[in-house]
Design an enzyme around this catalytic site. Structure first.
Site, short mmCIF file in Angstrom:
data_model
loop_
_atom_site.label_atom_id
_atom_site.label_comp_id
_atom_site.label_asym_id
_atom_site.label_seq_id
_atom_site.Cartn_x
_atom_site.Cartn_y
_atom_site.Cartn_z
N CYS A 367 0.84 -1.22 0.00
CA CYS A 367 0.00 0.00 0.00
C CYS A 367 0.87 1.26 0.00
O CYS A 367 0.52 2.27 0.65
CB CYS A 367 -0.96 0.01 1.19
SG CYS A 367 -2.18 -1.30 1.07
N ALA A 368 1.99 1.18 -0.70
CA ALA A 368 2.87 2.35 -0.84
C ALA A 368 3.43 2.29 -2.27
O ALA A 368 4.65 2.23 -2.47
CB ALA A 368 3.98 2.31 0.20
#
Ligand code: PLP
Length: 442
Positions: A367-368
């Protein structure tokens, strides 16, 4: 005297230390959980606190019955405990949320009109995506550069402004210079929100000493997997912000449809905790704060540093394994390390570790997405920022491509190992040994 005898060992335990999992061939092996950064296992005292609260569990804030009074007292005590845990100011709001994502989104909805947010491209999507007007900064080459970039960006903004930064990266574990960034933010009349999701399970945080305006974190990463998170910080924006959960508890009074008056609570906590809150989640979160404080940060940090150094040295010795890092191998970090393995996709490595060795790690972009693409030298699709960027944000799911079904190819991913209370030398050595095996059969 050996270093090990200087510190007390970590006394507190997690549930599931004796968990066995199936591997290929049908054998059962003890589970090596190296995925704490995603969700940490439950601490024994957390589980005990929830079990103790359950027999008297009742509604909060609105019941006259004894069980309701007791449960309300426990819920409000949890707020005090969290406040003390992060060293918040006496007048700071402590709003229970679902998780860090909910906390950052809550603050995003409460920003004053016309506010601009400055955020680094290294952020987790929870801190990267919620903002309406946003300036996104490229990953800085060194910590001082982060401060310089923030300084320049904040100086160019008129009106209310917020700087958002993660205290410890969920990809590399590297610690960010949050005190220096807070100082710069305040020099420009801005506020700072620190995403502490990956810091608080590993290090003591003192909001007042660091002069932070807001911090957000999640219970499930803090050994309290009962669905609560928290936003702590300055009251005024939260008291003025329109509640985005509208309903019982958030209002003082509701008029008729004709007079159209709904009077919201000015107090940030009831205003933003409409409906029946997650009482057990809050009790669990507070129990985790108490347990970590009682255990003491010195033994926790010492044990974590011993194990993460052992792991990183082990990885360094595996041919074709490359650790990801923004600021180099010597920059201080928490117990998180991401890496790639030549000749394998991250998914292949994670699957082999699970099915052959009983090791749980995470693979993907965590999630980056922008940060992982940067670390892997994959060309960035940058836009110029501002409101067009905010609109682009609305189209992105915030989900990991690899794990949740999504966009890009398998090579744009990494493997992440993360440790915490309950991690052993055997877990670390098993991972390193497994990687030697995988590389040898490439
Ligand atoms: N911020 C960081 C640094 C994280 O690592 C995570 C989760 O991985 C989040 C925010 C989001 O946390 P949650 O999924 O609990 O909302």
């Amino acid at each position: 005297m050996s270093v090990a005898t200087i510190f007390n060992p970590v006394q507190v335990k997690v549930l599931g230390e004796d968990l066995e999992v199936p591997v290929k061939g049908g054998r059962l092996v003890s589970y090596a959980n190296l995925d704490y950064a995603a969700s940490a296992p439950c601490l024994e005292p957390v589980s005990a606190a929830v079990a103790a609260a359950l027999p008297a569990y009742s509604s909060v804030h609105r019941g006259a019955g004894y069980a309701s009074q007791l449960t309300t007292a426990r819920y409000e005590q949890a707020r005090h405990t969290v406040r003390a845990f992060v060293g918040a100011r006496a007048d700071d709001a402590v709003v229970f949320t679902r998780n860090t994502t909910d906390a950052t989104n809550l603050l995003a909805r409460c920003l004053p009109k016309g506010a601009t947010t400055v955020v680094f491209d290294t952020e987790h999507h929870a801190s990267l995506l919620p903002w309406q007007r946003v300036v996104r900064l490229a990953p800085p080459a060194f910590p001082g550069e982060a401060v310089r970039q923030a300084d320049e960006a904040l100086a160019a903004i008129e009106g209310p402004k917020l700087l958002v930064v993660t205290a410890a990266s969920n990809v590399t574990g590297e610690l960010w210079p949050i005190a220096a960034l807070a100082h710069i933010a305040h020099r420009h009349g801005a506020r700072i929100l620190v995403d502490a999701a990956q810091l608080v399970p590993h290090r003591k945080l003192n909001l007042t000493a660091l002069d932070l305006d807001y911090v957000a974190f999640s219970g499930h990463k803090l050994y309290a997997p009962f669905g609560a998170g928290v936003l702590v910080g300055r009251r005024d924006w939260l008291s003025d912000g329109e509640p985005y959960l509208k309903g019982g508890g958030a209002v003082k009074s509701v008029g008729t449809l004709a007079d159209g008056t709904t009077e919201w609570h000015e107090d940030a906590e009831p205003r933003h905790e409409a409906g029946t809150p997650n009482v057990l989640g809050a009790i669990a979160l507070a129990a985790a704060c108490d347990a970590l404080t009682a255990t003491g940060w010195t033994p926790l940090v010492h044990e974590e540093e011993r194990l993460i150094s052992r792991l990183r040295e082990g990885l360094d010795a595996v041919e074709g394994v490359r650790e990801l890092s923004l600021w180099g191998p010597d920059h201080p970090r928490v117990g998180i390390v991401s890496f790639v393995v030549d000749g394998y996709t991250a998914r292949q490595v994670a699957e082999a570790l699970s099915t052959e060795y009983g090791i749980g790690v995470r693979d993907g972009k965590f999630c980056a997405h922008p940060f992982v693409r940067h670390l892997l030298d994959i060309p960035e699709r940058r836009s110029s920022g501002g409101e067009s960027e905010a609109r682009a944000n609305e189209d992105r799911s915030g989900r990991d491509s690899q794990n949740d079904g999504g966009c890009e190819d398998d090579t744009a991913s990494a493997v992440r190992a993360s440790i915490g209370i309950g991690t052993t030398e055997e877990h670390v050595d098993r991972l390193v040994g497994a990687l030697h095996d995988l590389v040898a059969r490439r």
